[in-house]
Scaffold this active site. Structure first.
Site, PDB file in Angstrom:
ATOM      1  N   ASP A  41       0.855  -1.185   0.000  1.00  0.00           N
ATOM      2  CA  ASP A  41       0.000   0.000   0.000  1.00  0.00           C
ATOM      3  C   ASP A  41       0.894   1.239   0.000  1.00  0.00           C
ATOM      4  OD1 ASP A  41       0.871  -0.194   2.635  1.00  0.00           O
ATOM      5  OD2 ASP A  41      -1.043   0.401   3.494  1.00  0.00           O
ATOM      6  N   TYR A  58       2.909   4.704   0.932  1.00  0.00           N
ATOM      7  CA  TYR A  58       3.544   5.167   2.165  1.00  0.00           C
ATOM      8  C   TYR A  58       2.515   5.904   3.025  1.00  0.00           C
ATOM      9  CZ  TYR A  58       7.973   4.341  -0.312  1.00  0.00           C
ATOM     10  OH  TYR A  58       9.022   3.780  -1.002  1.00  0.00           O
ATOM     11  N   PHE A  90       6.677   2.319  -4.378  1.00  0.00           N
ATOM     12  CA  PHE A  90       8.054   2.542  -3.923  1.00  0.00           C
ATOM     13  C   PHE A  90       8.583   3.951  -4.193  1.00  0.00           C
ATOM     14  CE2 PHE A  90       7.938  -2.106  -4.691  1.00  0.00           C
ATOM     15  CZ  PHE A  90       8.237  -2.548  -3.413  1.00  0.00           C
ATOM     16  N   HIS A 129      11.518  -9.429  -0.396  1.00  0.00           N
ATOM     17  CA  HIS A 129      11.189  -8.006  -0.493  1.00  0.00           C
ATOM     18  C   HIS A 129      12.431  -7.161  -0.183  1.00  0.00           C
ATOM     19  CE1 HIS A 129       9.091  -4.219   0.460  1.00  0.00           C
ATOM     20  NE2 HIS A 129       8.107  -4.708  -0.277  1.00  0.00           N
TER      21      HIS A 129
END
Length: 218
Positions: free
Chosen positions: A63, A65, A76, A183
């Site tokens: 989701d 920031y 990102f 990740h």
């Protein structure tokens, strides 16, 4: 638009059932409490900057920031000029190691304009509360975008972490490139994201198809 003030639906994605069946009600819930981000005009920024017919690479986030002002509508991506931190800093470290080029700015819109779909699974988040809009309906859109993208032709999917890999588990594999790794978060990057070389490997695949590579330094 679903109603006055709703963000414009990106034309190339507008035929997805989500926008007819689910978006009006979801927007009504969002409009009732505006303590969330990104700004309404940036909710569909990833789909706007990377039209459906231009998608070549897919990178999935979770989701946006939840830090105030940081969400930009691209997975990102940081605001221009803001020093990258956490997962993004690790992504840029891997780019340097993998490709020998430096990307110092955390603004990833240059990738999106080259055909990299930077899609979050959930497109909005309450300020200060990660995953606060999980289960609100965004997941339907994500699944439809992924299915449409896979159906449109060969694509490279860079899947970082279990949630991204699970979302794409049922996509057809034939013709596509799937690069899976841990990740890039500070908690897991050292478990296999560093050294996975997703950027050079996806570019090698694009070149083999006669397509120009992604300039990951942009």
């Amino acid at each position: 638009m679903a109603e006055t003030g709703a963000p414009e639906i990106p034309a190339s994605w507008a035929d997805l059932p989500f926008f007819h069946d689910d978006w009006p009600a979801l927007w009504s819930r969002l409009a009732a409490n505006r303590d969330w981000q990104p700004a309404p005009e940036n909710i569909f920024r990833a789909l706007r900057l990377t039209p459906r017919e231009q998608v070549r690479v897919v990178i999935l986030g979770q989701d946006p920031y939840h830090t105030p002002g940081r969400a930009q509508g691209l997975a990102f991506s940081f605001p221009p000029g803001e020093p990258p931190r956490d997962s993004l800093r690790n992504i840029l470290t891997e780019i340097a190691s993998d490709t020998g080029t430096q990307k110092r700015d955390g603004d990833l819109s240059g990738w999106a304009k080259q055909g990299v779909l930077l899609l979050n699974t959930i497109l909005t988040v309450p300020v200060g509360r990660a995953f606060g809009h999980k289960g609100q309906g965004w997941e339907k859109l994500t699944r439809q975008v992924l299915n449409a993208t896979a159906a449109d032709g060969p694509r490279a999917f860079l899947l970082w972490g279990g949630p991204a890999q699970k979302l794409c588990a049922n996509l057809p594999r034939d013709g596509h490139l799937f690069l899976e790794s841990p990740h890039p978060s500070p908690l897991s990057a050292h478990r296999g994201f560093f050294g996975s070389k997703p950027f050079s490997r996806s570019n090698a695949w694009l070149r083999a198809r006669g397509e120009p590579p992604i300039d990951w330094s942009r």
